[in-house]
Write a protein that holds these residues in place. Sequence first.
Motif, PDB file in Angstrom:
ATOM      1  N   SER A 184       0.855  -1.291  -0.071  1.00  0.00           N
ATOM      2  CA  SER A 184      -0.072   0.092  -0.131  1.00  0.00           C
ATOM      3  C   SER A 184       0.894   1.400  -0.155  1.00  0.00           C
ATOM      4  O   SER A 184       0.205   2.245  -0.122  1.00  0.00           O
ATOM      5  CB  SER A 184      -0.968  -0.233   1.233  1.00  0.00           C
ATOM      6  OG  SER A 184      -0.235   0.426   2.482  1.00  0.00           O
ATOM      7  N   LEU A 185       2.070   1.211   0.110  1.00  0.00           N
ATOM      8  CA  LEU A 185       2.935   2.456   0.318  1.00  0.00           C
ATOM      9  C   LEU A 185       3.760   2.619  -1.312  1.00  0.00           C
ATOM     10  O   LEU A 185       3.540   1.919  -2.124  1.00  0.00           O
ATOM     11  CB  LEU A 185       4.133   1.950   1.214  1.00  0.00           C
ATOM     12  CG  LEU A 185       3.940   1.596   2.422  1.00  0.00           C
ATOM     13  CD1 LEU A 185       5.412   1.289   3.169  1.00  0.00           C
ATOM     14  CD2 LEU A 185       3.287   2.877   3.117  1.00  0.00           C
ATOM     15  N   GLU A 186       4.033   4.076  -1.241  1.00  0.00           N
ATOM     16  CA  GLU A 186       4.393   4.466  -2.563  1.00  0.00           C
ATOM     17  C   GLU A 186       5.607   3.688  -2.985  1.00  0.00           C
ATOM     18  O   GLU A 186       6.433   3.491  -1.966  1.00  0.00           O
ATOM     19  CB  GLU A 186       4.529   5.974  -2.435  1.00  0.00           C
ATOM     20  CG  GLU A 186       3.626   6.855  -2.390  1.00  0.00           C
ATOM     21  CD  GLU A 186       2.641   7.000  -3.767  1.00  0.00           C
ATOM     22  OE1 GLU A 186       3.403   6.786  -4.805  1.00  0.00           O
ATOM     23  OE2 GLU A 186       1.392   6.671  -3.740  1.00  0.00           O
ATOM     24  N   PRO A 187       6.020   3.332  -4.330  1.00  0.00           N
ATOM     25  CA  PRO A 187       7.137   2.716  -4.586  1.00  0.00           C
ATOM     26  C   PRO A 187       8.337   3.485  -4.323  1.00  0.00           C
ATOM     27  O   PRO A 187       8.522   4.688  -4.792  1.00  0.00           O
ATOM     28  CB  PRO A 187       7.188   2.310  -6.258  1.00  0.00           C
ATOM     29  CG  PRO A 187       5.516   2.543  -6.465  1.00  0.00           C
ATOM     30  CD  PRO A 187       4.883   3.607  -5.382  1.00  0.00           C
ATOM     31  N   THR A 188       9.133   2.886  -3.390  1.00  0.00           N
ATOM     32  CA  THR A 188      10.567   3.864  -3.175  1.00  0.00           C
ATOM     33  C   THR A 188      11.572   2.773  -2.817  1.00  0.00           C
ATOM     34  O   THR A 188      11.318   1.688  -2.385  1.00  0.00           O
ATOM     35  CB  THR A 188      10.393   4.936  -1.884  1.00  0.00           C
ATOM     36  OG1 THR A 188      10.304   3.813  -0.520  1.00  0.00           O
ATOM     37  CG2 THR A 188       9.211   5.847  -1.745  1.00  0.00           C
ATOM     38  N   PRO A 189      12.813   3.350  -2.748  1.00  0.00           N
ATOM     39  CA  PRO A 189      13.992   2.556  -2.397  1.00  0.00           C
ATOM     40  C   PRO A 189      13.794   1.933  -0.962  1.00  0.00           C
ATOM     41  O   PRO A 189      14.190   0.818  -0.656  1.00  0.00           O
ATOM     42  CB  PRO A 189      15.326   3.164  -2.388  1.00  0.00           C
ATOM     43  CG  PRO A 189      14.991   4.376  -3.301  1.00  0.00           C
ATOM     44  CD  PRO A 189      13.269   4.694  -3.368  1.00  0.00           C
ATOM     45  N   TYR A 190      13.033   2.622  -0.298  1.00  0.00           N
ATOM     46  CA  TYR A 190      12.759   2.121   1.211  1.00  0.00           C
ATOM     47  C   TYR A 190      11.807   0.927   1.293  1.00  0.00           C
ATOM     48  O   TYR A 190      12.122   0.063   1.960  1.00  0.00           O
ATOM     49  CB  TYR A 190      12.383   3.445   2.060  1.00  0.00           C
ATOM     50  CG  TYR A 190      13.452   4.537   2.086  1.00  0.00           C
ATOM     51  CD1 TYR A 190      14.587   4.269   2.775  1.00  0.00           C
ATOM     52  CD2 TYR A 190      12.946   5.902   1.642  1.00  0.00           C
ATOM     53  CE1 TYR A 190      15.590   5.464   2.565  1.00  0.00           C
ATOM     54  CE2 TYR A 190      13.996   6.520   1.394  1.00  0.00           C
ATOM     55  CZ  TYR A 190      15.483   6.681   2.166  1.00  0.00           C
ATOM     56  OH  TYR A 190      16.051   7.520   2.181  1.00  0.00           O
ATOM     57  N   ARG A 191      10.801   1.278   0.666  1.00  0.00           N
ATOM     58  CA  ARG A 191       9.883   0.267   0.533  1.00  0.00           C
ATOM     59  C   ARG A 191      10.524  -1.046  -0.257  1.00  0.00           C
ATOM     60  O   ARG A 191      10.195  -2.068   0.345  1.00  0.00           O
ATOM     61  CB  ARG A 191       8.592   0.387  -0.326  1.00  0.00           C
ATOM     62  CG  ARG A 191       7.511  -0.596  -0.467  1.00  0.00           C
ATOM     63  CD  ARG A 191       6.468  -0.191  -1.377  1.00  0.00           C
ATOM     64  NE  ARG A 191       6.561  -0.730  -2.592  1.00  0.00           N
ATOM     65  CZ  ARG A 191       5.741  -1.026  -3.389  1.00  0.00           C
ATOM     66  NH1 ARG A 191       4.684  -0.713  -3.399  1.00  0.00           N
ATOM     67  NH2 ARG A 191       5.792  -1.936  -4.650  1.00  0.00           N
ATOM     68  N   LYS A 192      11.053  -0.992  -1.164  1.00  0.00           N
ATOM     69  CA  LYS A 192      11.727  -2.005  -1.813  1.00  0.00           C
ATOM     70  C   LYS A 192      12.842  -2.756  -0.768  1.00  0.00           C
ATOM     71  O   LYS A 192      12.873  -4.069  -0.877  1.00  0.00           O
ATOM     72  CB  LYS A 192      12.662  -1.672  -3.108  1.00  0.00           C
ATOM     73  CG  LYS A 192      13.127  -2.880  -3.941  1.00  0.00           C
ATOM     74  CD  LYS A 192      14.004  -2.184  -5.255  1.00  0.00           C
ATOM     75  CE  LYS A 192      14.478  -3.455  -5.902  1.00  0.00           C
ATOM     76  NZ  LYS A 192      15.089  -3.026  -7.146  1.00  0.00           N
ATOM     77  N   ALA A 193      13.578  -1.890   0.033  1.00  0.00           N
ATOM     78  CA  ALA A 193      14.355  -2.612   0.829  1.00  0.00           C
ATOM     79  C   ALA A 193      13.606  -3.345   1.757  1.00  0.00           C
ATOM     80  O   ALA A 193      14.011  -4.797   2.173  1.00  0.00           O
ATOM     81  CB  ALA A 193      15.316  -1.550   1.542  1.00  0.00           C
ATOM     82  N   LEU A 194      12.597  -2.940   2.457  1.00  0.00           N
ATOM     83  CA  LEU A 194      11.625  -3.604   3.358  1.00  0.00           C
ATOM     84  C   LEU A 194      10.794  -4.789   2.908  1.00  0.00           C
ATOM     85  O   LEU A 194      10.923  -5.858   3.517  1.00  0.00           O
ATOM     86  CB  LEU A 194      10.716  -2.614   4.158  1.00  0.00           C
ATOM     87  CG  LEU A 194      11.151  -1.476   4.930  1.00  0.00           C
ATOM     88  CD1 LEU A 194      10.051  -0.611   5.266  1.00  0.00           C
ATOM     89  CD2 LEU A 194      11.698  -2.050   6.264  1.00  0.00           C
ATOM     90  N   PHE A 195      10.777  -4.734   1.649  1.00  0.00           N
ATOM     91  CA  PHE A 195      10.179  -6.072   0.882  1.00  0.00           C
ATOM     92  C   PHE A 195      11.110  -6.947   0.862  1.00  0.00           C
ATOM     93  O   PHE A 195      10.870  -8.073   0.848  1.00  0.00           O
ATOM     94  CB  PHE A 195       9.577  -5.566  -0.334  1.00  0.00           C
ATOM     95  CG  PHE A 195       8.397  -6.415  -1.034  1.00  0.00           C
ATOM     96  CD1 PHE A 195       9.005  -7.664  -1.990  1.00  0.00           C
ATOM     97  CD2 PHE A 195       7.347  -6.238  -0.888  1.00  0.00           C
ATOM     98  CE1 PHE A 195       7.976  -8.391  -2.388  1.00  0.00           C
ATOM     99  CE2 PHE A 195       6.331  -7.276  -1.255  1.00  0.00           C
ATOM    100  CZ  PHE A 195       6.472  -8.104  -2.159  1.00  0.00           C
ATOM    101  N   THR A 196      12.442  -6.441   0.518  1.00  0.00           N
ATOM    102  CA  THR A 196      13.262  -7.471   0.270  1.00  0.00           C
ATOM    103  C   THR A 196      13.764  -8.368   1.458  1.00  0.00           C
ATOM    104  O   THR A 196      13.916  -9.665   1.692  1.00  0.00           O
ATOM    105  CB  THR A 196      14.626  -6.946  -0.244  1.00  0.00           C
ATOM    106  OG1 THR A 196      14.446  -6.196  -1.379  1.00  0.00           O
ATOM    107  CG2 THR A 196      16.052  -7.878  -0.216  1.00  0.00           C
TER     108      THR A 196
END
Length: 93
Positions: A71-83
């Motif tokens: 639900s969050l905007e795609p950002t490098p931080y979101r990508k890191a947390l998803f990883t």
Amino acid sequence: NEGKVTLPLIRAIRSAERDEKERISAILKKNKATVKDFTFVRRLVERYGGISYTEKKAEEYTLSARGALESLEPTPYRKALFTVAESMLKRKA
């Protein structure tokens, strides 16, 4: 004896018979547990499915975290947390 009560042990305590609960309580109160104590606790955790219960809970929370991240905007931080969430699921396997 570190005296730490982990989720697998909590599961075992909740499922254990009264005498088993009393023995676990006595073991946790000791300054130094014996090999026999550790063996008893380990067998109880195995008998009552403490490890599989914990793995299931970890997977549930990881999948929930992934859903929240979507639900969050795609950002490098979101990508890191998803990883991180992905690696938690793969770590189990």
